[in-house]
Design a protein around this motif. Structure first.
Motif, PDB file in Angstrom:
ATOM      1  N   LEU A 214      -9.553  11.262 -16.155  1.00 27.12           N
ATOM      2  CA  LEU A 214      -8.907  12.351 -15.327  1.00 27.12           C
ATOM      3  C   LEU A 214      -9.302  13.371 -16.510  1.00 27.12           C
ATOM      4  O   LEU A 214      -9.422  14.365 -15.404  1.00 27.12           O
ATOM      5  CB  LEU A 214      -7.557  11.378 -15.138  1.00 27.12           C
ATOM      6  CG  LEU A 214      -7.563  10.598 -14.734  1.00 27.12           C
ATOM      7  CD1 LEU A 214      -5.806  10.462 -13.626  1.00 27.12           C
ATOM      8  CD2 LEU A 214      -8.663  10.369 -12.490  1.00 27.12           C
ATOM      9  N   PHE A 215      -8.303  13.942 -17.489  1.00 27.38           N
ATOM     10  CA  PHE A 215      -8.798  14.593 -18.347  1.00 27.38           C
ATOM     11  C   PHE A 215     -10.173  14.594 -18.173  1.00 27.38           C
ATOM     12  O   PHE A 215     -10.677  16.385 -17.856  1.00 27.38           O
ATOM     13  CB  PHE A 215      -8.316  13.662 -20.306  1.00 27.38           C
ATOM     14  CG  PHE A 215      -6.790  14.036 -19.919  1.00 27.38           C
ATOM     15  CD1 PHE A 215      -5.988  14.719 -19.175  1.00 27.38           C
ATOM     16  CD2 PHE A 215      -6.236  13.867 -20.756  1.00 27.38           C
ATOM     17  CE1 PHE A 215      -4.505  14.229 -19.218  1.00 27.38           C
ATOM     18  CE2 PHE A 215      -5.131  13.203 -20.840  1.00 27.38           C
ATOM     19  CZ  PHE A 215      -4.210  13.396 -19.947  1.00 27.38           C
ATOM     20  N   HIS A 216     -10.718  14.111 -18.352  1.00 22.50           N
ATOM     21  CA  HIS A 216     -12.546  14.483 -18.933  1.00 22.50           C
ATOM     22  C   HIS A 216     -12.926  15.149 -17.866  1.00 22.50           C
ATOM     23  O   HIS A 216     -13.831  15.664 -17.125  1.00 22.50           O
ATOM     24  CB  HIS A 216     -13.113  12.776 -19.312  1.00 22.50           C
ATOM     25  CG  HIS A 216     -14.515  12.520 -19.271  1.00 22.50           C
ATOM     26  ND1 HIS A 216     -15.397  14.308 -20.234  1.00 22.50           N
ATOM     27  CD2 HIS A 216     -15.943  12.938 -17.634  1.00 22.50           C
ATOM     28  CE1 HIS A 216     -16.818  13.620 -19.908  1.00 22.50           C
ATOM     29  NE2 HIS A 216     -16.872  13.267 -18.495  1.00 22.50           N
ATOM     30  N   ASP A 217     -12.814  14.301 -16.103  1.00 19.33           N
ATOM     31  CA  ASP A 217     -13.191  14.641 -15.490  1.00 19.33           C
ATOM     32  C   ASP A 217     -13.075  16.029 -14.730  1.00 19.33           C
ATOM     33  O   ASP A 217     -13.435  16.468 -14.126  1.00 19.33           O
ATOM     34  CB  ASP A 217     -13.076  13.625 -13.853  1.00 19.33           C
ATOM     35  CG  ASP A 217     -14.293  12.163 -13.995  1.00 19.33           C
ATOM     36  OD1 ASP A 217     -14.467  11.992 -14.614  1.00 19.33           O
ATOM     37  OD2 ASP A 217     -13.415  11.493 -13.047  1.00 19.33           O
ATOM     38  N   ALA A 218     -11.415  16.513 -14.918  1.00 23.31           N
ATOM     39  CA  ALA A 218     -11.186  18.074 -13.939  1.00 23.31           C
ATOM     40  C   ALA A 218     -11.350  19.210 -15.478  1.00 23.31           C
ATOM     41  O   ALA A 218     -11.921  19.640 -15.172  1.00 23.31           O
ATOM     42  CB  ALA A 218      -9.585  17.847 -14.568  1.00 23.31           C
ATOM     43  N   ALA A 219     -11.746  18.598 -16.514  1.00 23.52           N
ATOM     44  CA  ALA A 219     -12.710  19.687 -17.355  1.00 23.52           C
ATOM     45  C   ALA A 219     -13.863  19.412 -17.257  1.00 23.52           C
ATOM     46  O   ALA A 219     -14.629  21.110 -17.055  1.00 23.52           O
ATOM     47  CB  ALA A 219     -12.516  19.376 -18.695  1.00 23.52           C
ATOM     48  N   THR A 220     -14.347  18.688 -16.672  1.00 23.84           N
ATOM     49  CA  THR A 220     -15.668  18.798 -16.111  1.00 23.84           C
ATOM     50  C   THR A 220     -15.971  19.734 -15.190  1.00 23.84           C
ATOM     51  O   THR A 220     -16.848  20.145 -14.367  1.00 23.84           O
ATOM     52  CB  THR A 220     -16.679  17.336 -16.357  1.00 23.84           C
ATOM     53  OG1 THR A 220     -16.241  16.443 -17.351  1.00 23.84           O
ATOM     54  CG2 THR A 220     -18.172  17.425 -15.714  1.00 23.84           C
ATOM     55  N   LYS A 221     -15.241  19.247 -13.754  1.00 21.41           N
ATOM     56  CA  LYS A 221     -15.246  19.802 -12.469  1.00 21.41           C
ATOM     57  C   LYS A 221     -15.092  21.752 -12.636  1.00 21.41           C
ATOM     58  O   LYS A 221     -15.436  22.393 -12.056  1.00 21.41           O
ATOM     59  CB  LYS A 221     -14.222  19.600 -11.830  1.00 21.41           C
ATOM     60  CG  LYS A 221     -14.354  20.018 -10.610  1.00 21.41           C
ATOM     61  CD  LYS A 221     -13.307  19.475  -9.664  1.00 21.41           C
ATOM     62  CE  LYS A 221     -13.495  20.165  -8.000  1.00 21.41           C
ATOM     63  NZ  LYS A 221     -12.410  19.357  -7.389  1.00 21.41           N
ATOM     64  N   LYS A 222     -14.226  22.195 -13.872  1.00 23.25           N
ATOM     65  CA  LYS A 222     -13.809  23.854 -13.953  1.00 23.25           C
ATOM     66  C   LYS A 222     -15.167  23.941 -15.176  1.00 23.25           C
ATOM     67  O   LYS A 222     -15.466  25.137 -14.944  1.00 23.25           O
ATOM     68  CB  LYS A 222     -12.563  23.463 -14.889  1.00 23.25           C
ATOM     69  CG  LYS A 222     -12.439  24.455 -15.565  1.00 23.25           C
ATOM     70  CD  LYS A 222     -11.379  25.582 -13.836  1.00 23.25           C
ATOM     71  CE  LYS A 222     -11.085  27.189 -14.613  1.00 23.25           C
ATOM     72  NZ  LYS A 222     -10.653  27.816 -13.414  1.00 23.25           N
ATOM     73  N   TRP A 223     -15.518  23.535 -15.669  1.00 25.75           N
ATOM     74  CA  TRP A 223     -16.295  24.122 -16.781  1.00 25.75           C
ATOM     75  C   TRP A 223     -17.592  23.102 -16.833  1.00 25.75           C
ATOM     76  O   TRP A 223     -18.216  23.749 -17.785  1.00 25.75           O
ATOM     77  CB  TRP A 223     -16.374  23.936 -18.101  1.00 25.75           C
ATOM     78  CG  TRP A 223     -14.677  25.248 -18.651  1.00 25.75           C
ATOM     79  CD1 TRP A 223     -14.347  26.403 -17.932  1.00 25.75           C
ATOM     80  CD2 TRP A 223     -13.102  24.620 -18.255  1.00 25.75           C
ATOM     81  NE1 TRP A 223     -12.960  26.369 -18.132  1.00 25.75           N
ATOM     82  CE2 TRP A 223     -12.016  26.134 -18.401  1.00 25.75           C
ATOM     83  CE3 TRP A 223     -12.843  22.947 -18.951  1.00 25.75           C
ATOM     84  CZ2 TRP A 223     -11.091  25.175 -18.705  1.00 25.75           C
ATOM     85  CZ3 TRP A 223     -11.207  23.034 -19.334  1.00 25.75           C
ATOM     86  CH2 TRP A 223     -10.723  24.419 -19.155  1.00 25.75           C
ATOM     87  N   GLY A 224     -18.183  22.352 -16.139  1.00 24.78           N
ATOM     88  CA  GLY A 224     -19.752  21.378 -16.661  1.00 24.78           C
ATOM     89  C   GLY A 224     -19.035  20.793 -17.168  1.00 24.78           C
ATOM     90  O   GLY A 224     -17.965  20.858 -18.431  1.00 24.78           O
TER      91      GLY A 224
END
Length: 232
Positions: A214-224
């Protein structure tokens, strides 16, 4: 994949404890945040029992559709922020060591004034954190010669009390971003053999952390996505 990760996290003792604490505090729980982020229904226990997940617009004729949940109560920290114009800023940063030619990646947070420009405050948060390196955490780099810490990304949440950080999606994003930074520069020393490629002794997010995906996906959605997911 994302749904499976949420289910796995939902069965975790760690996640259950965080969810219960947040619910008792009248704040969004980690599962609530995950449901909002992924469009899932893992926080809707009544819906699980009744089997009613289909939105009203797409429910098949003759079947029951789930009733949209009532809005969650405004967290106390949110009221504090609105009243005092404050929030909590989370940031990631890097430090380069020209002697070893390796990077250290980290994160920090600070209560900020939302009425003022945020980037200067983010840079101040990193500078303050940089001044405390080597003194408060045992797994930080001990090699001399590091250059000044450089701000990477930042985001703002409402958890004035750091103990409530898991109710901030901003915190989730920064946790994911920190681990992606570490992996981008060559992985933590705990994940590799010598010669090491970064100055990070340990991972920012443990491989078996139930919230890691979830941490990874949240960061990816925000900054790629800076680096693919490396957790279990």
């Amino acid at each position: 994949m994302a749904g499976g990760a949420v289910v796995a996290a939902g069965g975790s003792v760690v996640l259950v404890c965080l969810t219960v604490k947040a619910a008792m505090d009248g704040m969004e729980t980690p599962i609530d945040i995950a449901d909002t982020f992924y469009g899932t229904h893992f926080g809707d226990i009544h819906g699980w029992v009744q089997g009613c997940y289909a939105p009203n617009a797409t429910a098949a004729k003759g079947t029951r559709a789930s009733t949209p949940p009532a809005p969650l109560p405004v967290p106390e920290t949110g009221r504090d922020r609105d009243k005092e114009g404050r929030g909590r800023l989370y940031a990631t940063y890097t430090k380069f060591n020209p002697t070893s030619s390796r990077h250290y990646s980290g994160r920090t947070s600070m209560v900020v004034d939302l009425r003022k420009p945020l980037r200067p405050q983010a840079e101040q948060a990193v500078a303050t954190r940089d001044s405390n390196h080597h003194t408060d955490e045992g797994d930080e780099p001990k090699t001399p010669g590091f250059r000044q810490a450089v701000l990477d990304e930042f985001d703002v949440g409402t958890a004035l009390d750091y103990a409530n950080r898991y109710s901030d999606i901003a915190y989730w994003r920064i946790r994911g971003r920190e681990q992606q930074l570490i992996d981008f520069y060559g992985s933590a020393q705990s994940d590799t053999r010598e010669p090491y490629r970064t100055e990070n002794v340990n991972r920012g997010v443990a491989k078996d952390n139930p919230l890691g995906r979830l941490f990874h996906d949240a960061a990816t959605k925000k900054w790629g996505q800076l680096h693919p997911y490396t957790g279990n």
